[in-house]
Scaffold this active site. Sequence first.
Site, PDB file in Angstrom:
ATOM      1  N   CYS A   1       0.844  -1.204   0.000  1.00  0.00           N
ATOM      2  CA  CYS A   1       0.000   0.000   0.000  1.00  0.00           C
ATOM      3  C   CYS A   1       0.878   1.252   0.000  1.00  0.00           C
ATOM      4  CB  CYS A   1      -0.964  -0.049   1.187  1.00  0.00           C
ATOM      5  SG  CYS A   1      -2.200   1.253   1.191  1.00  0.00           S
TER       6      CYS A   1
ATOM      7  N   HIS B   1      -7.988  -4.116  -3.054  1.00  0.00           N
ATOM      8  CA  HIS B   1      -6.813  -3.528  -2.420  1.00  0.00           C
ATOM      9  C   HIS B   1      -6.486  -4.332  -1.156  1.00  0.00           C
ATOM     10  CE1 HIS B   1      -3.968  -0.273  -1.766  1.00  0.00           C
ATOM     11  NE2 HIS B   1      -4.312  -0.260  -0.487  1.00  0.00           N
TER      12      HIS B   1
ATOM     13  N   ASP C   1      -9.410  -2.986  -7.271  1.00  0.00           N
ATOM     14  CA  ASP C   1      -8.892  -2.012  -6.307  1.00  0.00           C
ATOM     15  C   ASP C   1      -9.322  -0.613  -6.752  1.00  0.00           C
ATOM     16  OD1 ASP C   1      -7.439  -0.284  -4.744  1.00  0.00           O
ATOM     17  OD2 ASP C   1      -5.541  -1.363  -4.941  1.00  0.00           O
TER      18      ASP C   1
END
Length: 276
Positions: free
Chosen positions: A156, A245, A213
Site C-alpha cells: 500500500c 486492495h 482495487d
Amino acid sequence: MKEITRRKFIATATVATGFALAVQPISAEVITTDAKGLVAGAVKIPVKDGEIPAYRAAPARGENFPIVLVIQEIFGVHEHIQDITRRFAKLGYLAIAPELFIRQGDVSKLSSVDQIRPIVAKVPDAQVLSDLDATINWAVKSAKGNADKLAITGFCWGGRIIWLYAAHNPKVKAGVAWYGRLVGDATELQPKYPIDIASKLTVPVLGLYGGKDPSIPLDTVEQMRDRLKSSSSKSEIIVYPDAPHAFFADYRPSYREKEAKEGWKRLLAWFKQHGV
C-alpha cells in the site's frame, strides 16, 4: 507539561506492540509466525537526526544474510509487518522494517484511518529514502547483512515507496511492490510518483495489483506498464483480476488467500531470479 522535542521523541520511540488500533478487530484468518530459531525484535537505526525504531528478524545462526527491507502500510510497523519480517527470516533472510512515520507521530495508537492520513501526508519522501539508506547501513554494519544481496518489498503506502527507492538506489537487486499507488499530484513533500521514474528505472521491480482495487485504477496500471517498456529494468506488473486492495493483508477482510499465496510465491521467485 514540557514540550517533547522531535529529536527526543524519535530517540525514545519504539515499534508497535500488537496490531494497530485502527485495524481492530483482527480477522480469524490472520497468519502468525513464531520466532523460534530467529533473532527477532525491536532495534534502533541511527539516522541523520537521531535514531528511529525498527523491527528486525534474522536466523539465530549464520552471517552474511541477504537483506530484505519491508516497508509498512499506512498503519506503521505493527504486528502484520513484524510477522512478515519473521516469514522472511525463516527463509534465511535478514528482514528489517524501519518505522518511517515516527517523527510525524505514532499511528499505531490512532483509532481510524481518517486520523492517520494527515500524519502520513506530512512524511517527506526525501526523509523516507534517507532512512532506508541508513537502515541498509545498519544491516551491513550491525546485523551481519550482505550489501550485495539487497531486496525490498512493501504494501500500500509502502508499495509506492518500493518504486521510488528502486530508482533512488540502483544497488537494490530486486523489488516487489504490492498495490502501491502509481500516479498522483506532486507536492513539495511527495514530488514524484512511480510513473515519473518508470522510464529511467534500472532495478527490476515486480508490481502486484488487484483488478478490483478502486484506489488504483487499472488505467494507471496500464500507464505504468507502458512507461516501463522504455526502461532497462525488465520490471513487470501482475494484476489479479478479482483481488481488491490489500489482498495480502491476512488480518483484514480484504485478504484473499489464493492471490496472497500466489503473490508470495512470485515474490520469492523474483528475489531468487535476481540473486537475492
